[in-house]
Design an enzyme around this catalytic site. Structure first.
Site, short mmCIF file in Angstrom:
data_model
loop_
_atom_site.label_atom_id
_atom_site.label_comp_id
_atom_site.label_asym_id
_atom_site.label_seq_id
_atom_site.Cartn_x
_atom_site.Cartn_y
_atom_site.Cartn_z
N ASP A 154 0.86 -1.23 -0.01
CA ASP A 154 -0.05 -0.01 0.19
C ASP A 154 1.00 1.28 -0.06
OD1 ASP A 154 -3.10 0.87 0.14
OD2 ASP A 154 -1.97 2.23 1.49
N1 LIG Z 1 3.19 3.84 -12.59
C1 LIG Z 1 3.17 4.36 -11.44
N2 LIG Z 1 2.27 4.15 -10.53
C2 LIG Z 1 2.38 5.01 -9.45
C3 LIG Z 1 3.27 5.85 -9.34
N3 LIG Z 1 2.93 6.30 -8.01
C4 LIG Z 1 1.96 5.76 -7.41
N4 LIG Z 1 1.70 4.86 -8.28
C5 LIG Z 1 0.53 3.87 -8.03
O1 LIG Z 1 -0.40 4.33 -7.40
C6 LIG Z 1 -1.03 3.20 -6.58
C7 LIG Z 1 -1.19 3.79 -5.03
O2 LIG Z 1 -2.45 3.12 -4.53
P1 LIG Z 1 -2.34 1.79 -3.83
O3 LIG Z 1 -3.51 1.76 -3.00
O4 LIG Z 1 -1.15 1.67 -3.04
O5 LIG Z 1 -2.52 0.45 -4.61
P2 LIG Z 1 -3.60 0.20 -5.88
O6 LIG Z 1 -2.99 0.40 -7.21
O7 LIG Z 1 -4.83 0.53 -5.40
O8 LIG Z 1 -3.54 -1.38 -5.92
P3 LIG Z 1 -3.90 -2.58 -4.49
O9 LIG Z 1 -2.38 -2.78 -4.11
O10 LIG Z 1 -4.69 -3.68 -5.05
O11 LIG Z 1 -4.56 -1.53 -3.42
C8 LIG Z 1 -0.27 1.86 -6.76
O12 LIG Z 1 -0.67 1.05 -7.83
C9 LIG Z 1 1.16 2.61 -7.17
O13 LIG Z 1 1.84 1.73 -7.98
C10 LIG Z 1 4.30 6.13 -10.16
O14 LIG Z 1 4.96 7.16 -10.27
N5 LIG Z 1 4.16 5.40 -11.55
#
Ligand SMILES: Nc1nc2c(ncn2[C@@H]2O[C@H](COP(=O)(O)OP(=O)(O)OP(=O)(O)O)[C@@H](O)[C@H]2O)c(=O)[nH]1
Length: 199
Positions: free
Chosen positions: A76
């Site tokens: 997360d």
């Molecule tokens: N490609 C990319 N993704 C980013 C970047 N910064 C943050 N993210 C993405 O933003 C999302 C943060 O939300 P989270 O709640 O941690 O994860 P999620 O995508 O909702 O997926 P889950 O693990 O299923 O909760 C993650 O998928 C990170 O990989 C970036 O600079 N590049």
């Protein structure tokens, strides 16, 4: 790898980072109620680090209980700014408001990872990156959001560092992997130390 490896995440970039590092895995979204958990933890004045760690652990534990024998990685990421937790922008207007608030300021991205096996925690780490945004113009901000909304809507900060989002910044302390949502170097070190990956 001896044990099957499950990434308990819907994040394409997390899976891409693991795949690029040569870590075979299956991606299965954990589907937990993140908002409710975040709200409960915030009401108890939990720190951003503890919130990210708790959410990552919930995802790992949930899928570990259903997949005994497998290594299960929950992740997360939270954005901490001015003692507040920012979330993924819900629409372009919210993205604009959030990015305008971060302009010229330094915020932190905290990327938590928790590894479970057979319902028990094996390892955990919270990677931290400090990112300072430049004083971009309102015109650039509007154009940036128009050009990139479909991509940045899935990122907690409203930017993707590996895309045009890098142009928002004047300074970054921390590794790309942590910024993209996974403390990859620390995870690989652990997997190698425990013999899951060849040393
Ligand atoms: N490609 C990319 N993704 C980013 C970047 N910064 C943050 N993210 C993405 O933003 C999302 C943060 O939300 P989270 O709640 O941690 O994860 P999620 O995508 O909702 O997926 P889950 O693990 O299923 O909760 C993650 O998928 C990170 O990989 C970036 O600079 N590049």
């Amino acid at each position: 790898m001896k044990d099957p490896f499950i990434l308990a995440s819907a994040s394409a970039i997390r899976s891409q980072m693991l795949r690029a590092a040569g870590v075979p895995h299956e991606s299965i979204p954990a589907r937990i109620d993140e908002d409710a958990t975040k709200a409960a933890l915030l009401s108890e004045a939990a720190s951003p680090r503890d919130i990210a760690d708790a959410l990552a652990e919930m995802k790992a534990r949930k899928l570990s209980m259903k997949n005994f024998g497998s290594l299960v990685l929950g992740c997360d990421q939270v954005l901490s700014f001015d003692k507040k937790l920012l979330s993924k922008p819900e629409d372009p207007e919210q993205a604009r408001t959030q990015l305008a608030a971060l302009r010229g300021q330094t915020h932190q991205l905290l990327s938590a990872a928790v590894l479970y096996q057979d319902g028990e925690p094996l390892w955990r780490h919270v990677g931290v990156a400090r990112l300072t945004m430049r004083q971009f113009s309102d015109a650039y901000l509007d154009d940036y959001i128009t050009r990139n909304w479909d991509s940045i809507r899935w990122s907690v900060g409203g930017y993707k560092i590996e895309e045009e989002g890098v142009r928002l910044f004047s300074n970054i302390i921390g590794d790309h992997f942590t910024i993209q949502g996974l403390p990859l170097l620390e995870l690989l070190s652990y997997l190698t130390l425990r013999g899951t990956l060849p040393a």
